[in-house]
Design an enzyme around this catalytic site. Sequence first.
Site, PDB file in Angstrom:
ATOM      1  N   HIS A 119       0.846  -1.195  -0.027  1.00  0.00           N
ATOM      2  CA  HIS A 119      -0.074  -0.030  -0.037  1.00  0.00           C
ATOM      3  C   HIS A 119       0.870   1.152  -0.151  1.00  0.00           C
ATOM      4  O   HIS A 119       1.561   1.325   0.853  1.00  0.00           O
ATOM      5  CB  HIS A 119      -0.890   0.019   1.128  1.00  0.00           C
ATOM      6  CG  HIS A 119      -1.688   1.174   1.130  1.00  0.00           C
ATOM      7  ND1 HIS A 119      -3.214   1.134   0.866  1.00  0.00           N
ATOM      8  CD2 HIS A 119      -1.760   2.483   1.578  1.00  0.00           C
ATOM      9  CE1 HIS A 119      -3.747   2.343   0.865  1.00  0.00           C
ATOM     10  NE2 HIS A 119      -2.894   3.217   1.478  1.00  0.00           N
ATOM     11  N   CYS A 120       0.659   2.169  -0.976  1.00  0.00           N
ATOM     12  CA  CYS A 120       1.614   3.211  -0.969  1.00  0.00           C
ATOM     13  C   CYS A 120       0.742   4.636  -0.744  1.00  0.00           C
ATOM     14  O   CYS A 120      -0.146   4.882  -1.261  1.00  0.00           O
ATOM     15  CB  CYS A 120       2.027   3.419  -2.397  1.00  0.00           C
ATOM     16  SG  CYS A 120       3.120   4.785  -3.036  1.00  0.00           S
ATOM     17  N   PRO A 121       1.105   5.302   0.383  1.00  0.00           N
ATOM     18  CA  PRO A 121       0.402   6.332   0.746  1.00  0.00           C
ATOM     19  C   PRO A 121       0.552   7.609  -0.278  1.00  0.00           C
ATOM     20  O   PRO A 121      -0.167   8.488  -0.410  1.00  0.00           O
ATOM     21  CB  PRO A 121       1.029   6.645   2.007  1.00  0.00           C
ATOM     22  CG  PRO A 121       2.599   6.087   2.200  1.00  0.00           C
ATOM     23  CD  PRO A 121       2.178   4.999   1.158  1.00  0.00           C
ATOM     24  N   ASN A 125      -3.312   4.536  -2.609  1.00  0.00           N
ATOM     25  CA  ASN A 125      -3.828   3.498  -3.126  1.00  0.00           C
ATOM     26  C   ASN A 125      -3.024   2.257  -2.830  1.00  0.00           C
ATOM     27  O   ASN A 125      -1.650   2.281  -2.688  1.00  0.00           O
ATOM     28  CB  ASN A 125      -3.977   3.497  -4.582  1.00  0.00           C
ATOM     29  CG  ASN A 125      -5.105   2.542  -5.220  1.00  0.00           C
ATOM     30  OD1 ASN A 125      -5.638   1.573  -4.402  1.00  0.00           O
ATOM     31  ND2 ASN A 125      -5.293   2.870  -6.440  1.00  0.00           N
TER      32      ASN A 125
END
Length: 265
Positions: A119-121, A125
Amino acid sequence: MGLSLHFVVDPQGWCCVGAIFFIWLYNTLFVPKLILFPRFEEGQISVAAILAYYLTSIFCVISLLRASIADPGKLQDSPKIPLTEKELWELCNKCNMMRPKRSHHCSRCGHCVRRMDHHCPWINNCVGEDNHWLFLQLCFYTQLLSGYTLVLDFCHYYYFLPLKAINWDMVIFRHELALLRISTFMGIVMFGGMCSLFYTQIMGILTDTTTIEKMANCCDEISRARKPWQQTFSEVFGTRWKILWFIPFRRRRPLRVSYYFANHV
């Protein structure tokens, strides 16, 4: 496969995306205004340099927006499992739903994602099977744009001739040094960070291993590449035409979905 819209309600993620968008907007506005257009008017650079900068900038922001709103591979409620693939599915112990192996449950998004990488802030997403290719394009074009910006900042002071036909009474040119120092600082941060991230992603594709699987210290068998690099990249980008790997406007059509060739988390 069409691009399904997917929005994550996360204020922290929105702030991160906003910060990346601000850096992109800042450089896209000030670098051409302070360097490209004045240098072009005095004949020190060609129009190709301006077009290349704007093209890279457009590809960068399109990749950012699409990676942020693309469905990463969210599993629907009560998915239909083909009889021939039952052994390739498992039960998630968090949401009690059946999911393909190598899927992972994202605690921030609250659902399982097919072949989730992380999960990439910074895009607010998950990076999963359906938007991994857009995330790679974002890393690539951000590196390219940041590197190009640093080269222009350097050449502006140490290579190009001094500008002559400039109205130095304009506010933007009176603060030229401060504006370009900010641009240089942001360029160094983005270029260094994206180089490290892009290298990690490329190595993961070459070894056919996700970031989550690496962090979970799965068995040695999963860390060995068992496919040609062309195959692993083609599966991520959804096409064997390498030129299309660099185009963020197209639709991705997966070559095939195969979960059986590696262990899972």
